[in-house]
Write a protein that holds these residues in place. Structure first.
Motif, PDB file in Angstrom:
ATOM      1  N   THR A 150      26.807  67.196 147.832  1.00  0.00           N
ATOM      2  CA  THR A 150      27.461  66.723 146.731  1.00  0.00           C
ATOM      3  C   THR A 150      27.582  64.745 146.589  1.00  0.00           C
ATOM      4  O   THR A 150      27.727  63.942 146.674  1.00  0.00           O
ATOM      5  N   ASP A 151      28.812  64.456 144.987  1.00  0.00           N
ATOM      6  CA  ASP A 151      29.008  63.031 144.973  1.00  0.00           C
ATOM      7  C   ASP A 151      30.940  62.916 145.011  1.00  0.00           C
ATOM      8  O   ASP A 151      31.227  62.364 144.970  1.00  0.00           O
ATOM      9  N   LYS A 152      31.187  63.963 145.871  1.00  0.00           N
ATOM     10  CA  LYS A 152      32.246  64.180 146.673  1.00  0.00           C
ATOM     11  C   LYS A 152      32.873  64.329 147.508  1.00  0.00           C
ATOM     12  O   LYS A 152      32.731  64.791 148.405  1.00  0.00           O
ATOM     13  N   GLU A 153      33.804  62.972 147.489  1.00  0.00           N
ATOM     14  CA  GLU A 153      33.725  62.491 149.239  1.00  0.00           C
ATOM     15  C   GLU A 153      34.924  63.787 150.081  1.00  0.00           C
ATOM     16  O   GLU A 153      34.880  63.959 151.217  1.00  0.00           O
ATOM     17  N   ASP A 154      35.598  64.458 149.307  1.00  0.00           N
ATOM     18  CA  ASP A 154      36.709  65.271 149.493  1.00  0.00           C
ATOM     19  C   ASP A 154      35.643  66.162 149.803  1.00  0.00           C
ATOM     20  O   ASP A 154      35.487  67.303 151.264  1.00  0.00           O
ATOM     21  N   ARG A 156      32.576  66.644 150.838  1.00  0.00           N
ATOM     22  CA  ARG A 156      32.036  65.814 151.939  1.00  0.00           C
ATOM     23  C   ARG A 156      32.729  66.043 153.217  1.00  0.00           C
ATOM     24  O   ARG A 156      32.195  66.588 154.487  1.00  0.00           O
ATOM     25  N   LYS A 157      33.477  65.517 153.276  1.00  0.00           N
ATOM     26  CA  LYS A 157      35.052  65.866 154.729  1.00  0.00           C
ATOM     27  C   LYS A 157      34.532  67.062 155.435  1.00  0.00           C
ATOM     28  O   LYS A 157      34.821  67.439 155.721  1.00  0.00           O
ATOM     29  N   PRO A 165      30.118  58.381 154.588  1.00  0.00           N
ATOM     30  CA  PRO A 165      30.230  58.874 153.035  1.00  0.00           C
ATOM     31  C   PRO A 165      29.352  58.575 152.175  1.00  0.00           C
ATOM     32  O   PRO A 165      27.564  57.931 152.310  1.00  0.00           O
ATOM     33  N   ILE A 166      29.339  59.730 151.175  1.00  0.00           N
ATOM     34  CA  ILE A 166      28.368  59.909 150.220  1.00  0.00           C
ATOM     35  C   ILE A 166      28.026  58.452 149.648  1.00  0.00           C
ATOM     36  O   ILE A 166      26.505  57.492 149.617  1.00  0.00           O
ATOM     37  N   PRO A 167      28.974  57.475 149.412  1.00  0.00           N
ATOM     38  CA  PRO A 167      29.353  56.419 148.560  1.00  0.00           C
ATOM     39  C   PRO A 167      27.861  55.283 149.520  1.00  0.00           C
ATOM     40  O   PRO A 167      26.685  54.654 149.268  1.00  0.00           O
ATOM     41  N   ARG A 169      25.408  56.725 151.593  1.00  0.00           N
ATOM     42  CA  ARG A 169      23.695  57.090 151.269  1.00  0.00           C
ATOM     43  C   ARG A 169      23.353  56.588 150.061  1.00  0.00           C
ATOM     44  O   ARG A 169      22.266  56.231 149.447  1.00  0.00           O
ATOM     45  N   CYS A 193      30.199  69.895 143.008  1.00  0.00           N
ATOM     46  CA  CYS A 193      29.699  68.651 142.421  1.00  0.00           C
ATOM     47  C   CYS A 193      30.368  68.027 141.176  1.00  0.00           C
ATOM     48  O   CYS A 193      31.226  69.117 140.763  1.00  0.00           O
TER      49      CYS A 193
END
Length: 289
Positions: A150-154, A156-157, A165-167, A169, A193
């Motif tokens: 996904t590109d959404k950190e919320d 991912r968490k 964290p996605i950024p 990666r 996403c």
């Protein structure tokens, strides 16, 4: 909670490719267990996890003799035909303890002594950039595949709170691509996403591969269902995304936005090794519906 770590002596390190990995001659797992402990990990439903007293994510077995075994097993495997390796299928080769053990790095060094025909390196950890110096020596015989579900950190968490964290990666994959190493962004498993996701992947990935619970968990989604993943979708208000047809929307979005520059593939076909005898046509772009 601190993970329980244990050094073990393995009898072998290369496992014949079967099932979803039958396009590879072998899979290779430096560790057993994974402290990233992603909620959706299909390995939670495999015997290696089910038959342990400890909860998945709280233990790791370190195959301390892995490099010695690989040196032996690679020579044997080469005598039987092409060697294509998927590392790793049931653990992350760059989980946090790799900082200290450098076990995965030692395996790359051994592989460079007797190079496989192809190495697919699967991780979700930015630590992989540490080994760019070795990975460059593989030339076109390696692909670094970063899980970016996904590109959404919320999101991912919610699904993988202890994973990187996605950024971070994304940054790592960009660095690897800039080093001239073939890169893949694995949307596996695909999670909710944004519409901007394709544009974020454009500068970091040579290939984007989409997979989901129904195609990729090896049981048509039944393993994932037993993990109670749908409850996380409900808690995040994303119930509509828990659907075996969702990937088609994201697949089309990827094709429309970046398909002219990035290879877009689906599920098992997106993880196949490169055939060194195959000459892709100019502008060839494999897509699936």
């Amino acid at each position: 909670m601190k993970a329980q770590l244990k050094d073990i002596i393995s009898k072998s390190i290369l496992t014949p490719g079967v099932g979803q990995l039958d396009d590879f001659s072998h899979s290779l797992n430096p560790y057993a267990g994974c402290t990233f402990a992603c909620s959706y990990c299909y390995v939670r439903q495999l015997p290696i996890s089910l038959y342990r007293d400890e909860e998945w994510g709280t233990w790791v077995d370190i195959k301390s003799n892995a490099a010695e075994l690989l040196r032996r097993d690679l020579l044997k495997a080469r005598k039987k035909g092409p060697v294509t390796i998927f590392m790793a299928s049931s653990t992350d080769p760059y989980q946090p303890l790799e900082h200290e053990t450098k076990l995965t790095r030692s395996l790359l060094e051994v592989m460079l002594e007797t190079p496989p025909d192809f190495l697919h390196l699967q991780t979700r950890s930015p630590l992989v950039v540490r080994d760019i110096d070795l990975l460059k020596k593989f030339g076109d015989k390696v692909r670094v595949s970063m899980t970016i579900e996904t590109d959404k950190e919320d999101i991912r968490k919610a699904f993988a709170p202890t994973a990187p964290p996605i950024p971070a990666r994304m940054k790592a994959l960009r660095e690897i691509k800039n080093a001239g190493i073939t890169t893949q962004a694995s949307l596996s498993p695909l999670l909710p996403c944004s519409r901007e996701f394709p544009q974020k992947l454009r500068p970091v990935a040579d290939r984007v591969t989409i997979d989901d619970f129904w195609m990729g968990d090896g049981s048509g989604g039944k393993r994932t269902e037993r993990l109670g993943i749908y409850e996380i979708y409900k808690k995040t208000g994303m119930e509509k995304w828990y659907n075996p047809n969702t990937h088609k929307v994201v697949l089309n979005m990827m094709k429309e936005q970046i398909g002219d520059e990035v290879e877009v593939m689906l599920s098992k076909d997106g993880f196949t090794p490169v055939d060194p005898k195959r000459e892709p046509g100019i502008g060839e772009n494999l897509t699936f519906f």
